[in-house]
Design a protein around this motif. Structure first.
Motif, short mmCIF file in Angstrom:
data_model
loop_
_atom_site.label_atom_id
_atom_site.label_comp_id
_atom_site.label_asym_id
_atom_site.label_seq_id
_atom_site.Cartn_x
_atom_site.Cartn_y
_atom_site.Cartn_z
N GLY A 10 0.77 -1.14 0.13
CA GLY A 10 -0.01 0.02 0.02
C GLY A 10 0.97 1.52 0.19
N GLY A 11 1.94 1.11 -0.55
CA GLY A 11 2.80 2.31 -0.57
C GLY A 11 3.34 2.85 0.86
N ARG A 12 3.50 1.72 1.82
CA ARG A 12 4.08 2.05 3.21
C ARG A 12 5.20 1.58 3.26
N GLN A 13 6.13 1.11 2.36
CA GLN A 13 7.41 0.38 2.70
C GLN A 13 8.61 1.19 1.89
N LEU A 14 8.24 1.42 0.70
CA LEU A 14 9.33 1.81 -0.40
C LEU A 14 8.96 2.98 -1.18
N ASP A 15 9.16 4.33 -0.82
CA ASP A 15 8.44 5.36 -1.41
C ASP A 15 9.16 5.67 -3.05
N ALA A 16 10.48 4.96 -3.07
CA ALA A 16 11.21 5.23 -4.20
C ALA A 16 10.94 4.00 -5.27
N GLY A 17 9.92 3.32 -5.02
CA GLY A 17 9.74 2.03 -5.67
C GLY A 17 8.77 2.31 -6.99
N GLU A 18 8.39 1.12 -7.59
CA GLU A 18 7.28 1.21 -8.50
C GLU A 18 5.99 1.23 -8.15
#
Length: 385
Positions: free
Chosen positions: A284-292
């Motif tokens: 849910g976008g809660r771990q890696l802000d720089a990912g796809e």
């Protein structure tokens, strides 16, 4: 017989439920639910890039009706979406895992219970007559891992989900400000927020302070908050690898799914390890802000490996059209977490029923509009770019 759809016309979208939830629960609980990590880039990108997907309608096609029933792991579900695992659900709305599990069971869709949520494997299995899935947060000790898996097996969970995208806790500025990092703390601001949400406070009094019910047998009694943080750090090792997955595959005789897959290499490893499915997800976008965003690897993984393993998706879906876009992009099934938590936080015990009814209604309309008769036909409606 299918559950009759029940819509509260005051809240005809997930965004309406989100706004209502924001007014019903304390700010610290809402921000825990609503936020991503770092600057929330991937949180917003998830939904935005799903919505870049376009579908092609065939208006002059012969159309005999649309049916969203979906076959998954030998079970026929009434819709191609389920309720994703969410930690600390009872913090956001008291008794919410049980409310959502009951609604999922009645609507014949899967509910996934998280290891770190606020209801136990046994209680949710009772509510769902053994149909709930269970997500394992990998313990540091093999003995604890084995005991939890045995409990899931005794509860007749048909699917075990293992989590690979939390090798470290995400950096979440809101939760740090609100005292919801590990160890959590209740500060004066949070106490004031509770007084401003009397319905939430009364429900919390009724059901008790939320705690990790599945983990209760393994926790020392009367832990204070600092001790709880230390216990969690010592008890769980989120970093998965092939050596950790192999004994789980040997032990678990049901369907085994890897959640948090974000690239083709990990999907290929899952196939080699004999897993039955993957859930393409970025938590849910809660771990890696720089990912796809999730929709991009989903498309690639489904195209390359969709005939070898069941490819599912979560993260960023907020509507029936979002489900349709994901199915057209290659997902065999989808899951949502926040959408259902907005629903239950907004409408309490009626929230699960309403949210499922809303999503079914939206998805049915899309299928009828584009002349898509069954779920498997969605990829034929994808406009490729």
């Amino acid at each position: 017989m299918s559950k009759k759809l029940s819509l509260n016309t005051n809240y005809p979208s997930i965004s309406d439920l989100r706004e209502r939830a924001k007014k019903k629960i304390p700010k610290f609980a809402f921000e825990y639910l609503d936020g991503g990590c770092n600057e929330d880039v991937n949180l917003h990108k998830n939904t935005a890039e799903i919505r870049d997907v376009e579908l092609l309608p065939y208006y002059l096609s012969k159309h005999t009706g649309s049916n969203m029933k979906t076959n998954l792991f030998g079970q026929t579900y009434d819709a191609p979406f389920g309720i994703a695992p969410v930690g600390l659900q009872g913090l956001m709305w008291p008794n919410s895992p049980e409310i959502l599990a009951k609604a999922a069971f009645e609507h014949n869709i899967p509910f996934i219970l998280s290891t770190v949520t606020t209801s136990s494997i046994e209680r949710v299995a009772e509510i769902t007559e053994g149909k709930a899935w269970f997500q394992l947060y990998h313990p540091a000790e093999n003995s604890l891992r084995d005991d939890i898996i045995k409990r899931a097996d005794a509860a007749e969970c048909p699917v075990l989900v293992i989590l690979c995208d939390v090798p470290t806790f995400g950096f979440r500025p809101r939760d740090i400000r609100n005292g919801l990092a590990m160890p959590p703390k209740m500060n004066i601001k949070n106490i004031i927020q509770v007084f401003g949400r009397p319905h939430w406070a009364l429900q919390t009094l009724k059901y008790g302070q939320p705690n990790f019910q599945t983990l209760k047998p393994y926790m020392p009694k009367n832990l204070d908050l600092k001790q709880l943080g230390k216990f969690m750090d010592q008890t769980f090792s989120g970093r998965l690898n092939e050596e950790k997955i192999k004994p789980i595959r040997d032990m678990w005789k049901g369907k085994l799914v890897l959640k948090g897959v974000a690239n083709e290499a990990d999907a290929e490893k899952a196939i080699k390890l004999g897993l039955d499915g993957v859930i393409v997800s970025n938590h849910g976008g809660r771990q890696l802000d720089a990912g796809e965003s999730t929709i991009k690897p989903l498309s690639r993984i489904a195209e390359k490996y969709g005939d070898k393993i069941t490819v599912m998706m979560d993260s960023g879906l907020r509507s029936g059209p979002d489900v349709a876009r994901s199915l057209a992009s290659g997902a065999a099934f989808t899951f949502m977490g926040r959408s259902f938590m907005y629903g239950v936080s907004a409408l309490g015990k009626k929230g699960g029923d309403h949210t499922i009814s809303l999503l079914k209604t939206e998805l049915q309309q899309v299928m009828e509009q584009i002349c898509c008769e069954k779920i498997e036909d969605f990829p034929a409606h994808l406009i490729k770019k």
